[in-house]
Motif scaffolding. Sequence first.
Motif, PDB file in Angstrom:
ATOM      1  N   VAL A   1      25.141  29.615  -1.356  1.00 15.76           N
ATOM      2  CA  VAL A   1      26.424  29.401  -0.545  1.00 15.76           C
ATOM      3  C   VAL A   1      26.869  30.752  -0.004  1.00 15.76           C
ATOM      4  CG1 VAL A   1      28.883  28.501  -0.783  1.00 15.76           C
ATOM      5  CG2 VAL A   1      27.226  27.107  -1.948  1.00 15.76           C
ATOM      6  N   LEU A   2      26.951  31.608  -0.835  1.00 13.85           N
ATOM      7  CA  LEU A   2      27.533  32.851  -0.210  1.00 13.85           C
ATOM      8  C   LEU A   2      26.357  34.094   0.043  1.00 13.85           C
ATOM      9  CD1 LEU A   2      30.509  33.250  -2.708  1.00 13.85           C
ATOM     10  CD2 LEU A   2      30.702  32.691  -0.292  1.00 13.85           C
ATOM     11  N   CYS A   3      25.425  33.860  -0.587  1.00 13.69           N
ATOM     12  CA  CYS A   3      24.249  34.815  -0.333  1.00 13.69           C
ATOM     13  C   CYS A   3      24.046  35.382   1.195  1.00 13.69           C
ATOM     14  CB  CYS A   3      22.944  34.281  -1.117  1.00 13.69           C
ATOM     15  SG  CYS A   3      21.239  35.322  -0.819  1.00 13.69           S
ATOM     16  N   GLY A   4      23.953  34.145   1.845  1.00 13.90           N
ATOM     17  CA  GLY A   4      23.726  34.641   3.407  1.00 13.90           C
ATOM     18  C   GLY A   4      24.653  35.471   3.872  1.00 13.90           C
ATOM     19  N   VAL A   5      25.950  35.147   3.881  1.00 15.83           N
ATOM     20  CA  VAL A   5      27.027  36.092   4.432  1.00 15.83           C
ATOM     21  C   VAL A   5      26.810  37.346   3.617  1.00 15.83           C
ATOM     22  CG1 VAL A   5      29.452  36.483   4.278  1.00 15.83           C
ATOM     23  CG2 VAL A   5      28.452  33.933   4.661  1.00 15.83           C
ATOM     24  N   ASN A   6      26.834  37.531   2.307  1.00 17.91           N
ATOM     25  CA  ASN A   6      26.762  39.004   1.716  1.00 17.91           C
ATOM     26  C   ASN A   6      25.725  39.757   2.174  1.00 17.91           C
ATOM     27  OD1 ASN A   6      29.019  38.430   0.269  1.00 17.91           O
ATOM     28  ND2 ASN A   6      27.610  37.844  -1.615  1.00 17.91           N
ATOM     29  N   LEU A   7      24.369  39.016   2.514  1.00 19.65           N
ATOM     30  CA  LEU A   7      23.308  40.099   2.938  1.00 19.65           C
ATOM     31  C   LEU A   7      23.434  40.134   4.580  1.00 19.65           C
ATOM     32  CD1 LEU A   7      20.240  37.854   1.322  1.00 19.65           C
ATOM     33  CD2 LEU A   7      21.145  40.230   0.413  1.00 19.65           C
ATOM     34  N   PHE A   8      23.889  39.336   5.216  1.00 13.12           N
ATOM     35  CA  PHE A   8      24.261  39.682   6.392  1.00 13.12           C
ATOM     36  C   PHE A   8      25.344  40.819   6.714  1.00 13.12           C
ATOM     37  CE2 PHE A   8      27.215  39.534  10.243  1.00 13.12           C
ATOM     38  CZ  PHE A   8      26.190  39.799  11.192  1.00 13.12           C
ATOM     39  N   ILE A   9      26.376  40.857   6.009  1.00 17.32           N
ATOM     40  CA  ILE A   9      27.104  42.169   6.215  1.00 17.32           C
ATOM     41  C   ILE A   9      26.706  43.260   5.724  1.00 17.32           C
ATOM     42  CG2 ILE A   9      29.565  42.925   4.978  1.00 17.32           C
ATOM     43  CD1 ILE A   9      30.676  39.830   4.931  1.00 17.32           C
ATOM     44  N   SER A  10      25.829  43.227   4.577  1.00 15.96           N
ATOM     45  CA  SER A  10      24.888  44.672   4.202  1.00 15.96           C
ATOM     46  C   SER A  10      24.211  44.899   5.584  1.00 15.96           C
ATOM     47  CB  SER A  10      24.164  44.436   3.077  1.00 15.96           C
ATOM     48  OG  SER A  10      23.487  45.490   2.800  1.00 15.96           O
ATOM     49  N   THR A  11      23.224  43.896   6.146  1.00 17.96           N
ATOM     50  CA  THR A  11      22.769  44.184   7.447  1.00 17.96           C
ATOM     51  C   THR A  11      23.508  44.857   8.426  1.00 17.96           C
ATOM     52  OG1 THR A  11      20.998  42.442   6.891  1.00 17.96           O
ATOM     53  CG2 THR A  11      21.027  43.132   8.921  1.00 17.96           C
ATOM     54  N   LEU A  12      24.641  44.323   8.581  1.00 13.76           N
ATOM     55  CA  LEU A  12      25.551  44.597   9.951  1.00 13.76           C
ATOM     56  C   LEU A  12      25.727  46.152   9.766  1.00 13.76           C
ATOM     57  CD1 LEU A  12      27.770  44.098  12.095  1.00 13.76           C
ATOM     58  CD2 LEU A  12      29.230  43.906  10.208  1.00 13.76           C
ATOM     59  N   PHE A  13      26.159  46.679   8.572  1.00 13.97           N
ATOM     60  CA  PHE A  13      26.087  48.235   8.708  1.00 13.97           C
ATOM     61  C   PHE A  13      24.663  48.928   8.602  1.00 13.97           C
ATOM     62  CE2 PHE A  13      30.079  46.579   6.525  1.00 13.97           C
ATOM     63  CZ  PHE A  13      30.953  47.357   7.260  1.00 13.97           C
ATOM     64  N   THR A  14      23.688  48.185   8.347  1.00 12.35           N
ATOM     65  CA  THR A  14      22.326  49.003   8.582  1.00 12.35           C
ATOM     66  C   THR A  14      22.199  49.008  10.025  1.00 12.35           C
ATOM     67  OG1 THR A  14      21.395  48.188   6.594  1.00 12.35           O
ATOM     68  CG2 THR A  14      19.856  48.842   8.680  1.00 12.35           C
ATOM     69  N   GLY A  15      22.649  48.088  10.772  1.00 20.00           N
ATOM     70  CA  GLY A  15      22.332  48.010  12.131  1.00 20.00           C
ATOM     71  C   GLY A  15      23.219  49.105  13.037  1.00 20.00           C
ATOM     72  N   LEU A  16      24.464  49.262  12.430  1.00 19.64           N
ATOM     73  CA  LEU A  16      25.529  50.196  12.755  1.00 19.64           C
ATOM     74  C   LEU A  16      25.034  51.623  12.422  1.00 19.64           C
ATOM     75  CD1 LEU A  16      28.713  48.048  12.146  1.00 19.64           C
ATOM     76  CD2 LEU A  16      27.714  48.534  14.447  1.00 19.64           C
ATOM     77  N   ASN A  17      24.124  51.587  11.715  1.00 22.19           N
ATOM     78  CA  ASN A  17      23.541  53.020  11.229  1.00 22.19           C
ATOM     79  C   ASN A  17      24.418  53.727  10.235  1.00 22.19           C
ATOM     80  OD1 ASN A  17      20.982  54.479  13.233  1.00 22.19           O
ATOM     81  ND2 ASN A  17      21.912  52.359  14.098  1.00 22.19           N
ATOM     82  N   ASN A  18      25.015  52.821   9.585  1.00 18.47           N
ATOM     83  CA  ASN A  18      25.773  53.349   8.351  1.00 18.47           C
ATOM     84  C   ASN A  18      25.244  52.872   6.857  1.00 18.47           C
ATOM     85  OD1 ASN A  18      27.860  53.823   6.336  1.00 18.47           O
ATOM     86  ND2 ASN A  18      29.634  53.580   7.767  1.00 18.47           N
ATOM     87  N   GLY A  19      24.183  53.374   6.839  1.00 14.04           N
ATOM     88  CA  GLY A  19      23.257  52.995   5.505  1.00 14.04           C
ATOM     89  C   GLY A  19      24.146  53.250   4.281  1.00 14.04           C
ATOM     90  N   GLY A  20      25.272  54.274   3.925  1.00 14.33           N
ATOM     91  CA  GLY A  20      25.853  54.394   3.029  1.00 14.33           C
ATOM     92  C   GLY A  20      26.633  53.242   2.616  1.00 14.33           C
ATOM     93  N   ILE A  21      27.131  52.528   3.478  1.00 13.38           N
ATOM     94  CA  ILE A  21      27.981  51.236   3.006  1.00 13.38           C
ATOM     95  C   ILE A  21      27.111  50.193   2.923  1.00 13.38           C
ATOM     96  CG2 ILE A  21      29.918  49.545   3.950  1.00 13.38           C
ATOM     97  CD1 ILE A  21      30.861  52.389   3.223  1.00 13.38           C
ATOM     98  N   SER A  22      26.154  50.040   3.619  1.00 14.15           N
ATOM     99  CA  SER A  22      25.252  49.110   3.326  1.00 14.15           C
ATOM    100  C   SER A  22      24.678  48.981   2.044  1.00 14.15           C
ATOM    101  CB  SER A  22      24.043  49.059   4.453  1.00 14.15           C
ATOM    102  OG  SER A  22      23.207  48.010   4.432  1.00 14.15           O
ATOM    103  N   ALA A  23      23.964  50.441   1.629  1.00 13.11           N
ATOM    104  CA  ALA A  23      23.412  50.340   0.306  1.00 13.11           C
ATOM    105  C   ALA A  23      24.325  50.292  -0.802  1.00 13.11           C
ATOM    106  CB  ALA A  23      23.015  51.798   0.309  1.00 13.11           C
ATOM    107  N   PHE A  24      25.856  50.531  -0.496  1.00 13.01           N
ATOM    108  CA  PHE A  24      26.669  50.416  -1.662  1.00 13.01           C
ATOM    109  C   PHE A  24      26.767  48.910  -1.883  1.00 13.01           C
ATOM    110  CE2 PHE A  24      31.001  49.629  -3.096  1.00 13.01           C
ATOM    111  CZ  PHE A  24      31.055  50.557  -3.979  1.00 13.01           C
ATOM    112  N   ILE A  25      26.963  48.147  -0.897  1.00 11.13           N
ATOM    113  CA  ILE A  25      27.095  46.676  -0.953  1.00 11.13           C
ATOM    114  C   ILE A  25      25.660  45.912  -1.767  1.00 11.13           C
ATOM    115  CG2 ILE A  25      27.314  44.359   0.267  1.00 11.13           C
ATOM    116  CD1 ILE A  25      28.833  45.762   2.407  1.00 11.13           C
ATOM    117  N   ALA A  26      24.618  46.555  -1.257  1.00 13.41           N
ATOM    118  CA  ALA A  26      23.517  46.056  -2.024  1.00 13.41           C
ATOM    119  C   ALA A  26      23.459  46.405  -3.426  1.00 13.41           C
ATOM    120  CB  ALA A  26      21.914  46.538  -1.155  1.00 13.41           C
ATOM    121  N   ILE A  27      23.803  47.668  -3.852  1.00 10.49           N
ATOM    122  CA  ILE A  27      23.944  48.068  -5.157  1.00 10.49           C
ATOM    123  C   ILE A  27      24.709  47.207  -5.973  1.00 10.49           C
ATOM    124  CG2 ILE A  27      24.521  49.986  -6.896  1.00 10.49           C
ATOM    125  CD1 ILE A  27      23.152  51.887  -4.637  1.00 10.49           C
TER     126      ILE A  27
END
Length: 443
Positions: free
Chosen positions: A366-392
Amino acid sequence: MEISFDRHFRYKDILRTVTPAILMMIVTSIYSIIDGYFVSNYVGTTAFAAINLVAPVAMIIGSVGFMVGTGGGALIAKTLGRKKEEDAKRIFSMLLQFILTIGIPLSLFLGLFAKYFCQALGAEGDLLNNSILYTRLLSISLPAFMMQIAFQSFYMVAGRPLLGTIMSVVCGITNVLLDILFVVHLQMGIEGAGIATIGAELIGGLFPIYYFSKQRDHSSLKIVRTKWVWRYIAKTCINGSSEYVGNIAFSIVCICYNIQLIKFLGESGIAAYGIIMYVGFIFAAIIEGYNIAITPIIGYQYGADNRKELHSIFKKSIVIMSILGITLTFLSELTSHPLAVIFVGYDANLTELSTHAFRIYMLSFVLCGVNLFISTLFTGLNNGGISAFIAIVRSLVFETGAVFLLPLLFGASGIWYAVNVAEVLSFCVALFFVRKYRRRYGY
């Protein structure tokens, strides 16, 4: 089919663009579980448990390719958005060299220390012997596997998503045919399943090298002579660290699940979890395919400083991921028992356990897709730090913590609820960062 990032994306444009990548990931996921199906039905539960036990270890190492593919893909897309095509080709070629340079030593490392990895996971007796053999077989094609994962993103950046889908189908058919030959007809057991996987991964990893080596002036990406520029490699690794950390965290979580399941339910628990993971791979492949396709689009729009289009893509993606998550959860509840029967229908108790666990675990989508997309969003914005923090925090902190804590409170059933708790907490974290950085990026 070729795609252009330099335009406005309506809902139908987004869906048309991401569909080949989604199909590519679905097919890849299907053929990745084929070994499990044949081993479970033609070799036995112990061999099936061995595959599921060691797969996370190989994935931890192989996910370097995913890091380079997603992080490098976003970097290349941003470079293309700034109309620097020659630089994009050099970065692309350099990253392929980088994957091979680190892939071969990692392959040797996994093969040499296979016994110690399997013992650390708690394997004993026949389970240990099967695990060691399968790990060593997987190590043979590990560099090709890393290339195959990386190209899942590079196909999209190059505007060739359909080629990625075709290659996934070819690899899947190869794996099926080799499994039928080695496991069913020649009765080679888990060794035959490993050989089948090697064959499929070699095709998936080596063909794109040949394809992108050909001189194609109309292609945005091709392999050219290049020198290593360490700041680009560092940027790629940092930017793709969220996907790498996310895959490492997922693999570590799988290991933690296996440790807890051995403790509470024995080999049956590992087998049940393996079924959940196989079906979960297919569902997650839809989300991952979408994210692979949307990342370079976000990167391109960011590089072109097109904030209006960034906002449009963000809003539409949240809607799509929300609908998709609810739909996948509904489908999982309907298909839990039939899917369990396919893998372990020969054991009534194991079928019942798998069905029960499946229905609880799959609520997380139910929430998995939204969570993964938001992490991906920051990867696309070249902000790997925030993306990695969400993933961790999503996997390594919340889910790992829950998988050890909840069984103390609710027994074995608590293991299956861990992922649901993790997704709820992760959504709160992701929402915080979305609000915090909205003005900076304008999405």
